[in-house]
Design a protein around this motif. Sequence first.
Motif, PDB file in Angstrom:
ATOM      1  N   GLU A 132       4.856  28.562  21.212  1.00  0.00           N
ATOM      2  CA  GLU A 132       4.090  29.258  22.245  1.00  0.00           C
ATOM      3  C   GLU A 132       2.708  29.648  21.722  1.00  0.00           C
ATOM      4  O   GLU A 132       1.716  29.590  22.455  1.00  0.00           O
ATOM      5  N   THR A 133       2.640  30.033  20.453  1.00  0.00           N
ATOM      6  CA  THR A 133       1.349  30.388  19.865  1.00  0.00           C
ATOM      7  C   THR A 133       0.424  29.178  19.845  1.00  0.00           C
ATOM      8  O   THR A 133      -0.757  29.272  20.210  1.00  0.00           O
ATOM      9  N   LEU A 134       0.945  28.018  19.429  1.00  0.00           N
ATOM     10  CA  LEU A 134       0.116  26.809  19.415  1.00  0.00           C
ATOM     11  C   LEU A 134      -0.326  26.429  20.827  1.00  0.00           C
ATOM     12  O   LEU A 134      -1.483  26.043  21.047  1.00  0.00           O
ATOM     13  N   LEU A 138       0.250  37.447  16.154  1.00  0.00           N
ATOM     14  CA  LEU A 138       0.278  36.337  17.110  1.00  0.00           C
ATOM     15  C   LEU A 138       1.710  36.018  17.538  1.00  0.00           C
ATOM     16  O   LEU A 138       1.980  35.799  18.727  1.00  0.00           O
ATOM     17  N   ILE A 139       2.625  35.984  16.581  1.00  0.00           N
ATOM     18  CA  ILE A 139       4.018  35.687  16.927  1.00  0.00           C
ATOM     19  C   ILE A 139       4.623  36.829  17.735  1.00  0.00           C
ATOM     20  O   ILE A 139       5.380  36.597  18.689  1.00  0.00           O
ATOM     21  N   ILE A 140       4.294  38.065  17.394  1.00  0.00           N
ATOM     22  CA  ILE A 140       4.764  39.198  18.204  1.00  0.00           C
ATOM     23  C   ILE A 140       4.239  39.072  19.628  1.00  0.00           C
ATOM     24  O   ILE A 140       4.964  39.287  20.600  1.00  0.00           O
ATOM     25  N   ASN A 141       2.973  38.702  19.761  1.00  0.00           N
ATOM     26  CA  ASN A 141       2.344  38.635  21.084  1.00  0.00           C
ATOM     27  C   ASN A 141       2.865  37.467  21.919  1.00  0.00           C
ATOM     28  O   ASN A 141       3.213  37.638  23.094  1.00  0.00           O
ATOM     29  N   TYR A 142       2.941  36.277  21.324  1.00  0.00           N
ATOM     30  CA  TYR A 142       3.305  35.084  22.093  1.00  0.00           C
ATOM     31  C   TYR A 142       4.795  34.753  22.033  1.00  0.00           C
ATOM     32  O   TYR A 142       5.290  34.007  22.874  1.00  0.00           O
ATOM     33  N   GLY A 143       5.498  35.252  21.033  1.00  0.00           N
ATOM     34  CA  GLY A 143       6.943  35.089  21.000  1.00  0.00           C
ATOM     35  C   GLY A 143       7.483  34.025  20.076  1.00  0.00           C
ATOM     36  O   GLY A 143       8.610  34.134  19.613  1.00  0.00           O
ATOM     37  N   SER A 144       6.708  32.964  19.819  1.00  0.00           N
ATOM     38  CA  SER A 144       7.218  31.891  18.965  1.00  0.00           C
ATOM     39  C   SER A 144       6.055  31.077  18.415  1.00  0.00           C
ATOM     40  O   SER A 144       4.910  31.195  18.866  1.00  0.00           O
ATOM     41  N   PHE A 145       6.370  30.228  17.451  1.00  0.00           N
ATOM     42  CA  PHE A 145       5.375  29.339  16.864  1.00  0.00           C
ATOM     43  C   PHE A 145       4.819  28.367  17.899  1.00  0.00           C
ATOM     44  O   PHE A 145       3.600  28.207  18.038  1.00  0.00           O
TER      45      PHE A 145
END
Length: 238
Positions: free
Chosen positions: A197-199, A188-195
């Motif tokens: 952005e994931t939330l 998820l962090i690889i895909n969205y870039g950050s904590f």
Amino acid sequence: MRTSSDLELILREAERIVSPSEEEKRKLMRVLEEALRRVEESVKRLNLNAEVVAVGSSVRDTWLPNNNELDIFVLFPKGVGDKGVLGSLIVDIAKDAFGEYEQNYAEHPYVRVRYSDFEIDLVPAFKILPGERIISAVDRTPLHNSYVREKLKRPNDVRLLKAFLKSIDAYGAEEKVGGFSGYVCELLIINYGSFLETLEEASKWGSRVYIDIEHHLTEEYALSAFSGPLSTDRSYRS
């Protein structure tokens, strides 16, 4: 009303809380190196054709404080035998390297040893290349390890996500939890870039979620699934 600078301060403090201390890191790496050396020496003494690798959050630098668990894989060539043979070989290695051990089975045989206040899982697997069909359930794990180490740029964001999910009882893919595994958190962090952005993106999820980092699959294939970045026949559901 909180400002962006307030949020940055909160996140910085949260990162400090969820990050292991330098002393913890030194101890973990010392124990891991010693355990790897013991296993490698046993493989040589037993005259086995096998490769020893450390995997998991400890080597991907995404582990949370107070972690006393390590994972070591012993990779065998495909022609060595079936899973039963792997189970026998890993027992021989555990006996030789550590003496006492506990034999376990999930979908796959493995042993657990205790060494220097750590629990270490010794897992046998077949060595495969990216794209090759697996023989046992865990054969891709070392490839996942390499993928995350190459792609993950913000390991502390994984720690934040894991801690957040723990706080809402949604961390852990085992049946009693039915939540997110550590590997899925990393993806998820690889895909969205950050904590954050994931939330933000997760707040938009509906009942059908499609995440395919390496663009392997068509949207019709996935239902609340992550396409495995190293294969087209594996998904990680949560």
